[in-house]
Design a protein around this motif. Structure first.
Motif, PDB file in Angstrom:
ATOM      1  N   LEU A 170       0.642  -1.166  -0.108  1.00 18.04           N
ATOM      2  CA  LEU A 170      -0.084   0.207   0.021  1.00 18.04           C
ATOM      3  C   LEU A 170       0.934   1.245   0.060  1.00 18.04           C
ATOM      4  O   LEU A 170       1.963   1.266   0.738  1.00 18.04           O
ATOM      5  CB  LEU A 170      -0.902  -0.100   1.220  1.00 18.04           C
ATOM      6  CG  LEU A 170      -2.132   1.108   1.376  1.00 18.04           C
ATOM      7  CD1 LEU A 170      -3.065   0.925   0.189  1.00 18.04           C
ATOM      8  CD2 LEU A 170      -2.592   1.215   2.944  1.00 18.04           C
ATOM      9  N   ASP A 171       0.439   2.154  -0.798  1.00 16.07           N
ATOM     10  CA  ASP A 171       1.392   3.367  -0.823  1.00 16.07           C
ATOM     11  C   ASP A 171       1.238   4.079   0.405  1.00 16.07           C
ATOM     12  O   ASP A 171       0.023   4.301   1.013  1.00 16.07           O
ATOM     13  CB  ASP A 171       0.736   4.594  -2.047  1.00 16.07           C
ATOM     14  CG  ASP A 171       1.712   5.474  -2.324  1.00 16.07           C
ATOM     15  OD1 ASP A 171       1.849   6.666  -1.520  1.00 16.07           O
ATOM     16  OD2 ASP A 171       2.069   5.556  -3.447  1.00 16.07           O
ATOM     17  N   GLN A 172       2.398   4.778   0.847  1.00 16.73           N
ATOM     18  CA  GLN A 172       2.401   5.347   2.292  1.00 16.73           C
ATOM     19  C   GLN A 172       1.261   6.459   2.372  1.00 16.73           C
ATOM     20  O   GLN A 172       0.922   6.814   3.465  1.00 16.73           O
ATOM     21  CB  GLN A 172       3.927   5.828   2.753  1.00 16.73           C
ATOM     22  CG  GLN A 172       4.089   6.408   3.681  1.00 16.73           C
ATOM     23  CD  GLN A 172       3.953   5.120   4.908  1.00 16.73           C
ATOM     24  OE1 GLN A 172       4.169   3.891   4.222  1.00 16.73           O
ATOM     25  NE2 GLN A 172       3.485   5.467   6.292  1.00 16.73           N
ATOM     26  N   ARG A 173       0.946   7.071   1.105  1.00 20.70           N
ATOM     27  CA  ARG A 173      -0.252   7.995   1.402  1.00 20.70           C
ATOM     28  C   ARG A 173      -1.360   7.761   1.914  1.00 20.70           C
ATOM     29  O   ARG A 173      -2.354   8.563   2.090  1.00 20.70           O
ATOM     30  CB  ARG A 173      -0.156   8.853  -0.070  1.00 20.70           C
ATOM     31  CG  ARG A 173      -0.931   8.136  -1.142  1.00 20.70           C
ATOM     32  CD  ARG A 173      -0.700   8.937  -2.520  1.00 20.70           C
ATOM     33  NE  ARG A 173      -1.481   8.086  -3.629  1.00 20.70           N
ATOM     34  CZ  ARG A 173      -2.576   8.069  -4.079  1.00 20.70           C
ATOM     35  NH1 ARG A 173      -3.502   8.972  -3.293  1.00 20.70           N
ATOM     36  NH2 ARG A 173      -3.083   7.423  -4.857  1.00 20.70           N
ATOM     37  N   HIS A 174      -1.644   6.508   2.057  1.00 18.83           N
ATOM     38  CA  HIS A 174      -2.886   5.870   2.529  1.00 18.83           C
ATOM     39  C   HIS A 174      -3.052   5.423   3.832  1.00 18.83           C
ATOM     40  O   HIS A 174      -3.835   4.967   4.298  1.00 18.83           O
ATOM     41  CB  HIS A 174      -3.492   4.732   1.384  1.00 18.83           C
ATOM     42  CG  HIS A 174      -3.590   5.078   0.057  1.00 18.83           C
ATOM     43  ND1 HIS A 174      -4.358   6.023  -0.527  1.00 18.83           N
ATOM     44  CD2 HIS A 174      -2.965   4.556  -0.882  1.00 18.83           C
ATOM     45  CE1 HIS A 174      -4.284   6.047  -1.655  1.00 18.83           C
ATOM     46  NE2 HIS A 174      -3.400   5.295  -2.166  1.00 18.83           N
ATOM     47  N   ALA A 175      -1.739   5.859   4.364  1.00 16.44           N
ATOM     48  CA  ALA A 175      -1.297   5.177   5.703  1.00 16.44           C
ATOM     49  C   ALA A 175      -2.347   5.477   6.698  1.00 16.44           C
ATOM     50  O   ALA A 175      -2.622   4.735   7.770  1.00 16.44           O
ATOM     51  CB  ALA A 175       0.153   5.208   6.095  1.00 16.44           C
ATOM     52  N   HIS A 176      -2.990   6.714   6.603  1.00 23.23           N
ATOM     53  CA  HIS A 176      -3.646   7.306   7.615  1.00 23.23           C
ATOM     54  C   HIS A 176      -5.232   6.856   7.618  1.00 23.23           C
ATOM     55  O   HIS A 176      -5.844   7.065   8.457  1.00 23.23           O
ATOM     56  CB  HIS A 176      -3.750   8.885   7.422  1.00 23.23           C
ATOM     57  CG  HIS A 176      -4.523   9.350   6.303  1.00 23.23           C
ATOM     58  ND1 HIS A 176      -3.701   9.309   5.013  1.00 23.23           N
ATOM     59  CD2 HIS A 176      -5.608   9.823   6.018  1.00 23.23           C
ATOM     60  CE1 HIS A 176      -4.489   9.860   3.943  1.00 23.23           C
ATOM     61  NE2 HIS A 176      -5.754  10.260   4.568  1.00 23.23           N
ATOM     62  N   LYS A 177      -5.393   6.171   6.505  1.00 21.11           N
ATOM     63  CA  LYS A 177      -6.968   5.744   6.345  1.00 21.11           C
ATOM     64  C   LYS A 177      -7.318   4.618   7.028  1.00 21.11           C
ATOM     65  O   LYS A 177      -6.235   3.973   7.220  1.00 21.11           O
ATOM     66  CB  LYS A 177      -7.153   5.583   4.697  1.00 21.11           C
ATOM     67  CG  LYS A 177      -7.162   6.812   4.010  1.00 21.11           C
ATOM     68  CD  LYS A 177      -7.319   6.358   2.395  1.00 21.11           C
ATOM     69  CE  LYS A 177      -6.753   7.544   1.542  1.00 21.11           C
ATOM     70  NZ  LYS A 177      -6.892   7.110   0.135  1.00 21.11           N
ATOM     71  N   ARG A 178      -8.609   4.275   7.379  1.00 21.18           N
ATOM     72  CA  ARG A 178      -8.880   2.979   7.942  1.00 21.18           C
ATOM     73  C   ARG A 178      -9.076   1.857   7.067  1.00 21.18           C
ATOM     74  O   ARG A 178      -9.568   2.282   5.918  1.00 21.18           O
ATOM     75  CB  ARG A 178     -10.091   3.372   8.989  1.00 21.18           C
ATOM     76  CG  ARG A 178     -10.048   4.364  10.069  1.00 21.18           C
ATOM     77  CD  ARG A 178     -10.931   4.271  10.978  1.00 21.18           C
ATOM     78  NE  ARG A 178     -10.817   5.269  12.266  1.00 21.18           N
ATOM     79  CZ  ARG A 178      -9.938   4.824  13.208  1.00 21.18           C
ATOM     80  NH1 ARG A 178      -9.470   3.695  13.277  1.00 21.18           N
ATOM     81  NH2 ARG A 178     -10.111   5.686  14.217  1.00 21.18           N
TER      82      ARG A 178
END
Length: 440
Positions: free
Chosen positions: A167-175
């Protein structure tokens, strides 16, 4: 402690499945900090319902597992309360969309979504009555293990432990909005006989769910990948990947959702296979994190499909699936283009965007669907026997089926517009559903 809903919708005899899913509920409660609401939505005949009641009672009392066995009368009473409280337009039509007279894969799961909201459950985990669990060292391999390990967590947190990350790190904050896997065993759609009789006819028919403009090579790839699940690979050890889950890799008999199911419902089309797969595409296209694991469920066919009546009913659902794809391919293409624009500033799916896309798709020229019916007719007449007889029947229903397909997408738009008020009303109605752990 979180509350979760493990649900089994059924309209057929499945006491063995009830016993098995009871075991999964007990496993979830024993291994996770969760209160598990086992929700059996039962549309079967009275004798079968009674057998299911005995199967539920045989589960016994299990700590932190509360079982709800609801027939259609109880479901309807609940829905009437919710619809009245939500003050939505066309309440009688809304009730029909939620609990139609005909079979609807989407509607039964939508009922589970609303009842789960009423029960205070943060996630919904769905299984099917025509599937069973794999075994490893003599023990069932429960998908809920991966679901409760990751579902609802921030992606950055879910990436810890045994879960691989793609998963791209830019999605890390999403649930994590979805955790799922697929199946092994028989094809998910009962069309193996067509493939055996005539592989080219099989290609001609199965390729009809692709957009008409796709080149032949791309359609061939889709056909080769369709309805096979994970093939026949037996479970030998856990694998799980945090990713944007490819919709072709998961199945609705082995799925769980967090959050997204409270924003957008499933299409409530009747007698249409695949009508319950919409959220899988939405999670992917909106770039919401998911976990793909390998605790595949075993798919099998019930005896009813082998009867003449069962054959006609199933083939009708199959054809209606093709007709629905005129509209869904249009929506999927635009969802993929929109990407994260499908989300609001809180990272939640915007239901208004989905309903607008559905209404837009309903205006499409249905010439492509006329072509689909022509192709099915030609292929089935070439197969002969009961397929040719079904083609004769299909010829008498063409206009009605074309109209139904368009009407189904309009109904989906209407239900999506009403969905968030219905979810809020369900949460407010919750206490009325429970009495000493049993539905009222």
């Amino acid at each position: 402690m979180r509350r979760v809903c493990l649900t089994l919708p059924t309209d057929r005899a499945c006491p063995e499945t009830i016993a098995a899913i009871g075991g999964e509920a007990a496993y979830a409660a024993a291994h996770f900090d969760a209160e598990v609401h086992l929700l059996i939505l039962d549309s079967s005949d009275p004798d079968t319902f009674a057998a299911h009641t005995r199967a539920v009672h045989a589960l016994g009392e299990v700590p932190r597992v509360i079982t709800h066995h609801l027939g259609e009368a109880a479901q309807r009473a609940f829905l009437r309360r919710v619809i009245e409280r939500a003050e939505v337009a066309k309440p009688e039509l809304m009730l029909e969309l939620m609990l139609p007279a005909g079979l609807s894969y989407g509607a039964c799961t939508n009922r589970a979504f609303l009842i789960a909201a009423a029960l205070g459950c943060e996630s919904v985990h769905r299984r099917d009555s025509d599937s069973r669990y794999q075994l490893a060292d003599g023990e069932p391999v429960y998908p809920v293990h991966h679901e409760l390990t990751s579902l609802g967590k921030r992606a950055a947190e879910a990436a810890h432990g045994a879960v691989e990350t793609a998963l791209d790190q830019r999605h890390a904050h999403k649930r994590v909005a979805m955790v799922g896997s697929s199946f092994v065993g028989e094809l998910s759609v009962d069309i193996g006989e067509i493939r055996d009789l005539d592989p080219e006819a099989y290609y001609d028919v199965v390729s009809l769910w692709a957009p008409g403009a796709w080149p032949r090579e791309r359609k061939r790839e889709l056909v080769d990948d369709s309805f096979r699940g994970a093939g026949t690979e037996a479970f030998t050890g856990d694998r799980a990947t945090l990713t944007l889950v490819d919709p072709m890799r998961v199945d609705m008999c082995n799925i769980s959702f967090h959050g997204v199911h409270e924003r957008v419902p499933l299409p409530p089309a009747t007698d249409t296979i695949g009508s319950d797969y919409f959220l899988i595409h939405l999670v992917h296209d909106a770039a919401l994190p998911g976990v793909l694991h390998n605790r595949n469920i075993v798919n099998f066919y019930t005896a009813e499909r082998r009867t003449d009546a069962g054959f006609v009913a199933y083939q009708t659902r199959f054809v209606k699936f093709f007709l629905s794809m005129l509209y869904f391919n249009h929506i999927y293409e635009r969802m993929a283009s929109a990407g994260e624009a499908l989300l609001d500033d809180r990272g939640q799916v915007r239901g208004s965007v989905i309903s607008a896309l559905a209404r837009q798709s309903a205006t499409l020229d249905r010439a492509e669907n006329v072509h689909r019916l022509d192709r099915v007719d030609a292929a089935y007449r070439g197969l002969g026997g009961r397929y040719a007889r079904f083609a004769d029947l299909l010829a008498t229903r063409r206009e009605r089926l074309l109209d139904e397909a368009r009407g189904d997408i309009e109904d989906f738009a209407l239900l999506t517009e009403a969905w968030e008020p219905l979810v809020r009303a369900s949460k407010a109605t919750g206490p009325l559903l429970l009495s000493a752990g049993r539905p009222t």
